[in-house]
Design an enzyme around this catalytic site. Structure first.
Site, PDB file in Angstrom:
ATOM      1  N   ILE A  99      -3.011 -15.621  71.498  1.00  0.00           N
ATOM      2  CA  ILE A  99      -2.079 -14.542  71.139  1.00  0.00           C
ATOM      3  C   ILE A  99      -1.281 -15.001  69.932  1.00  0.00           C
ATOM      4  O   ILE A  99      -1.062 -14.262  69.000  1.00  0.00           O
ATOM      5  CB  ILE A  99      -1.129 -14.205  72.322  1.00  0.00           C
ATOM      6  N   SER A 100      -0.852 -16.248  69.944  1.00  0.00           N
ATOM      7  CA  SER A 100      -0.031 -16.838  68.872  1.00  0.00           C
ATOM      8  C   SER A 100       0.981 -15.818  68.346  1.00  0.00           C
ATOM      9  O   SER A 100       0.889 -15.371  67.205  1.00  0.00           O
ATOM     10  CB  SER A 100      -0.899 -17.412  67.752  1.00  0.00           C
TER      11      SER A 100
ATOM     12  N   LYS B 237      -9.642 -10.482  71.254  1.00  0.00           N
ATOM     13  CA  LYS B 237      -9.806 -11.781  70.579  1.00  0.00           C
ATOM     14  C   LYS B 237     -10.985 -12.572  71.132  1.00  0.00           C
ATOM     15  O   LYS B 237     -11.840 -13.037  70.375  1.00  0.00           O
ATOM     16  CB  LYS B 237      -8.517 -12.638  70.728  1.00  0.00           C
TER      17      LYS B 237
ATOM     18  N   SER C  22      -2.625  -9.626  74.219  1.00  0.00           N
ATOM     19  CA  SER C  22      -3.574  -9.810  75.311  1.00  0.00           C
ATOM     20  C   SER C  22      -4.358  -8.497  75.459  1.00  0.00           C
ATOM     21  O   SER C  22      -3.767  -7.409  75.456  1.00  0.00           O
ATOM     22  CB  SER C  22      -2.804 -10.109  76.602  1.00  0.00           C
ATOM     23  N   GLY C  23      -5.668  -8.590  75.510  1.00  0.00           N
ATOM     24  CA  GLY C  23      -6.504  -7.397  75.649  1.00  0.00           C
ATOM     25  C   GLY C  23      -6.895  -6.761  74.328  1.00  0.00           C
ATOM     26  O   GLY C  23      -7.569  -5.724  74.294  1.00  0.00           O
ATOM     27  N   SER C  24      -6.487  -7.375  73.213  1.00  0.00           N
ATOM     28  CA  SER C  24      -6.810  -6.768  71.903  1.00  0.00           C
ATOM     29  C   SER C  24      -8.257  -7.051  71.494  1.00  0.00           C
ATOM     30  O   SER C  24      -8.750  -6.472  70.520  1.00  0.00           O
ATOM     31  CB  SER C  24      -5.835  -7.272  70.824  1.00  0.00           C
TER      32      SER C  24
ATOM     33  N   ARG D 172      -5.609 -23.641  78.220  1.00  0.00           N
ATOM     34  CA  ARG D 172      -4.512 -23.728  79.188  1.00  0.00           C
ATOM     35  C   ARG D 172      -4.998 -24.243  80.550  1.00  0.00           C
ATOM     36  O   ARG D 172      -4.203 -24.486  81.449  1.00  0.00           O
ATOM     37  CB  ARG D 172      -3.797 -22.376  79.309  1.00  0.00           C
TER      38      ARG D 172
ATOM     39  N   ASP E 173      -6.989 -18.997  77.123  1.00  0.00           N
ATOM     40  CA  ASP E 173      -7.154 -19.150  78.577  1.00  0.00           C
ATOM     41  C   ASP E 173      -7.799 -20.491  78.902  1.00  0.00           C
ATOM     42  O   ASP E 173      -7.385 -21.183  79.831  1.00  0.00           O
ATOM     43  CB  ASP E 173      -8.040 -18.014  79.127  1.00  0.00           C
TER      44      ASP E 173
END
Ligand SMILES: Nc1ncnc2c1ncn2[C@@H]1O[C@H](COP(=O)(O)OS(=O)(=O)O)[C@@H](OP(=O)(O)O)[C@H]1O
Ligand SMILES: Nc1ncnc2c1ncn2[C@@H]1O[C@H](COP(=O)(O)OP(=O)(O)O)[C@@H](O)[C@H]1O
Length: 211
Positions: free
Chosen positions: A112-113, A45, A41-43, A72, A69
């Site tokens: 994220i997988s 993507k 998260s935050g990378s 979901r 996001d």
């Protein structure tokens, strides 16, 4: 009965499409495929997914982003972040991405997988050559945590979110991804160019050659 093939269940049949994937690809002037973005998260993507989407459209290529996001909020709204539900989340994404690729689109997934096995199952779900790229955004946890655009790392550190990837839940780095990119690889625009050069080199931005 020609178009009907019996599946594993005796009551469910596969109905073959009359319009073939290749017909759609010729109409669109591109090849359907999946670009799988993975990372903490935050990378970056979602940012890279959007830049890719925009850059492809500017070349008249049709893509679509499936974002963690966003999915979901709908299709996967009944899933949490347990190992089992993350696996189901990724399985559904793989199935949807497969349909998009079959429709001739360049499907960009941004999840994220975190589990290698879940990502590999998606790779296997697609016909060879359609899952063309796993892009690992290799950004250290310290940087992702500093970015923390949604304040989730702060909540996770405070114990207000349990099982947060990178804090008290695992992220399994890919062994065999096609592209690894990090902060040293420039701006999101530059990263998008790298991915598009790769796609171009593999012939995905041109229609299939027919005899
Ligand atoms: N426990 C926990 N762990 C990780 N992430 C969490 C969690 N709870 C909520 N979020 C938010 O959900 C986004 C990740 O959803 P994904 O569907 O990509 O996750 S996964 O692939 O099923 O692991 C993720 O979005 P990104 O920051 O875009 O990655 C977070 O905003
Ligand atoms: N290459 C980059 N360099 C610096 N900051 C970035 C880069 N890519 C994304 N960011 C910033 O990092 C934060 C997280 O990006 P985001 O795309 O939402 O990540 P993810 O979807 O992996 O959670 C955002 O504030 C975004 O502006």
């Amino acid at each position: 009965m020609d178009s009907l093939k019996l599946l594993s269940s005796p009551k469910i049949f596969w109905h073959k499409s009359v319009v073939k994937k290749q017909d759609r690809e010729i109409a669109l002037g591109q090849k359907g495929c999946v670009i799988w973005l993975t990372g903490l998260s935050g990378s970056g993507k979602s940012t890279l997914a959007c830049k890719l989407d925009q850059a492809l459209l500017s070349r008249n290529k049709l893509s679509y982003v499936l974002d963690g996001d966003n999915l979901r909020h709908g299709l996967n709204k009944n899933l949490d972040f347990s190992v089992k539900d993350r696996a189901e989340n990724i399985r559904r994404v793989g199935e949807v991405a497969k349909l998009f690729a079959d429709a001739g689109l360049i499907c960009i997934t941004s999840f994220i997988s975190p589990y290698r096995n879940d990502r590999n199952l998606c790779r296997k779900l697609l016909p060879p050559g359609d899952f063309i790229e796993e892009v690992y955004l290799k950004v250290p946890l310290s940087i992702c945590e500093k970015r923390d655009p949604k304040g989730l790392y702060k909540l996770a550190r405070a114990g207000k979110i349990k099982g947060f990837t990178g804090i008290d839940d695992p992220y399994e780095e890919p062994y065999d991804c096609e592209i690894t990119m990090g902060v040293e690889n420039g701006t999101p625009e530059e990263m998008a160019t790298t991915v598009i050069t790769f796609l171009d080199g593999r012939g995905y931005l041109a229609p299939p050659i027919t005899m």
